[in-house]
Design a protein around this motif. Structure first.
Motif, PDB file in Angstrom:
ATOM      1  N   LEU A  51      42.043  34.531  45.474  1.00  0.00           N
ATOM      2  CA  LEU A  51      41.950  36.030  45.198  1.00  0.00           C
ATOM      3  C   LEU A  51      43.682  35.902  45.601  1.00  0.00           C
ATOM      4  O   LEU A  51      44.048  37.075  44.613  1.00  0.00           O
ATOM      5  N   ALA A  52      44.427  35.954  46.236  1.00  0.00           N
ATOM      6  CA  ALA A  52      45.725  36.811  46.182  1.00  0.00           C
ATOM      7  C   ALA A  52      46.833  36.459  44.660  1.00  0.00           C
ATOM      8  O   ALA A  52      48.138  37.389  44.598  1.00  0.00           O
ATOM      9  N   GLY A  53      46.153  34.855  44.376  1.00  0.00           N
ATOM     10  CA  GLY A  53      47.000  35.206  42.941  1.00  0.00           C
ATOM     11  C   GLY A  53      46.985  34.635  41.973  1.00  0.00           C
ATOM     12  O   GLY A  53      47.471  34.982  40.961  1.00  0.00           O
ATOM     13  N   LEU A  72      34.272  40.017  48.966  1.00  0.00           N
ATOM     14  CA  LEU A  72      35.265  41.020  48.131  1.00  0.00           C
ATOM     15  C   LEU A  72      35.255  42.713  48.840  1.00  0.00           C
ATOM     16  O   LEU A  72      35.453  42.853  48.097  1.00  0.00           O
ATOM     17  N   GLN A  73      34.369  42.205  50.181  1.00  0.00           N
ATOM     18  CA  GLN A  73      35.086  43.213  50.856  1.00  0.00           C
ATOM     19  C   GLN A  73      36.971  43.941  50.297  1.00  0.00           C
ATOM     20  O   GLN A  73      37.278  45.329  51.071  1.00  0.00           O
ATOM     21  N   THR A  74      37.783  42.766  50.494  1.00  0.00           N
ATOM     22  CA  THR A  74      39.335  43.075  50.602  1.00  0.00           C
ATOM     23  C   THR A  74      39.588  42.028  50.072  1.00  0.00           C
ATOM     24  O   THR A  74      39.437  41.459  49.819  1.00  0.00           O
ATOM     25  N   LEU A  75      40.256  43.453  48.092  1.00  0.00           N
ATOM     26  CA  LEU A  75      40.163  42.491  47.249  1.00  0.00           C
ATOM     27  C   LEU A  75      42.321  43.236  47.567  1.00  0.00           C
ATOM     28  O   LEU A  75      42.182  44.222  47.655  1.00  0.00           O
ATOM     29  N   PRO A  76      43.280  41.657  46.421  1.00  0.00           N
ATOM     30  CA  PRO A  76      44.964  42.839  46.434  1.00  0.00           C
ATOM     31  C   PRO A  76      44.577  43.180  45.700  1.00  0.00           C
ATOM     32  O   PRO A  76      43.579  43.935  44.716  1.00  0.00           O
ATOM     33  N   PRO A  77      45.259  44.819  46.173  1.00  0.00           N
ATOM     34  CA  PRO A  77      45.769  46.308  45.017  1.00  0.00           C
ATOM     35  C   PRO A  77      45.581  46.323  43.526  1.00  0.00           C
ATOM     36  O   PRO A  77      44.593  46.884  43.191  1.00  0.00           O
ATOM     37  N   ALA A  78      46.403  44.776  43.011  1.00  0.00           N
ATOM     38  CA  ALA A  78      46.449  44.927  41.693  1.00  0.00           C
ATOM     39  C   ALA A  78      45.612  44.376  40.314  1.00  0.00           C
ATOM     40  O   ALA A  78      45.381  44.155  39.854  1.00  0.00           O
ATOM     41  N   LEU A  79      44.589  43.618  41.945  1.00  0.00           N
ATOM     42  CA  LEU A  79      43.389  42.609  40.724  1.00  0.00           C
ATOM     43  C   LEU A  79      42.364  43.153  40.101  1.00  0.00           C
ATOM     44  O   LEU A  79      41.976  44.481  40.501  1.00  0.00           O
ATOM     45  N   LYS A  80      42.353  43.134  38.682  1.00  0.00           N
ATOM     46  CA  LYS A  80      41.190  43.837  38.009  1.00  0.00           C
ATOM     47  C   LYS A  80      39.522  43.323  38.494  1.00  0.00           C
ATOM     48  O   LYS A  80      39.731  41.545  38.431  1.00  0.00           O
TER      49      LYS A  80
END
Length: 248
Positions: A51-53, A72-80
């Protein structure tokens, strides 16, 4: 006259909302899951690491969202986020609290790929979460548009037996009946699970499907009345109500 019976053949992990809507509409839902969704723990661990990349995460089904809920509870802020279909988008948005891109016309890979946001994907990284198997169109087209695509088969579908005696009794008690079948895999599993005699009975009831590919498969299996409706539970319920109102 008894209220119409509706067989809900979705996996039980994603059937509750539709079952509730059918009951609220005065229909009699019968949960009849014919496949089980079995998570792959190793692949879910890989999902968390990928997810991070990524720039985009695409979920292909409500089952993909359900299986990956913890990750999916915690996602990178910029992830669409994107989803194949309105139902999957609602599930993903409810889980994450984020907006989700989805096609407003259609509920398949072709419809999602027609969204202008996915036209030019040079050097964008996509993570596609799906079940084992299925069509490669989505991942192949994203890659052809310049994206770097990681596809994770987070779960597999396994056939599930049904209680044939209980199903036969329910059909006997409700002369008017229908079935909701949301994929070709479910159509095949339903035919196999119920056996020859019950399948002969099910061929004569209306089947509600979300896509013409599913309708084609059911017709190949001998089903007489198949209705393709708009995506989402509201469309399914509306189609059933209209059918039973016009067919005694």
């Amino acid at each position: 006259m008894s209220a119409p019976l509706v067989l809900v053949t979705r996996p039980d992990t994603v059937s509750a909302a539709l079952t509730d809507r059918l009951a609220q509409a005065g229909l009699v839902p019968l949960a009849l899951p014919v496949i089980d969704i079995v998570p792959d723990p190793a692949r879910l661990d890989r999902l968390a690491g990928e997810l991070a990349g990524c720039d985009w995460l695409v979920a292909v089904s409500p089952s993909a969202v359900s299986v990956c809920a913890d990750v999916l509870q915690t996602l990178p802020p910029a992830l669409k986020l994107a989803a194949v279909g309105a139902g999957t988008a609602r599930a993903l948005s409810a889980l994450t609290g984020r907006p989700v891109l989805f096609p407003t016309h259609g509920n398949d890979s072709e419809a999602l790929l027609a969204c202008p946001e996915l036209a030019d994907l040079h050097d964008r990284r996509f993570l596609v979460v799906k079940g084992r198997g299925g069509r490669p169109l989505l991942t192949e087209t994203l890659a052809a548009r310049g994206a770097r695509v990681v596809s994770i088969d987070a779960y597999e579908r396994r056939p599930r037996p049904v209680d044939r005696a209980a199903l036969a009794a329910a059909l006997a008690a409700h002369p008017r009946a229908g079935a909701v079948v949301t994929s070709r895999e479910i159509a095949n599993a339903l035919r196999d699970a119920v056996g020859e005699a019950l399948w002969a009975s099910l061929q004569s009831i209306v089947h509600i499907v979300p896509h013409e590919r599913v309708a084609d498969r059911l017709r190949q299996l001998g089903v007489h009345d198949v209705l393709t409706t708009s995506a989402g539970d509201d469309g399914i319920v509306a189609a059933l109500i209209e059918w039973f109102a016009t067919h005694d």
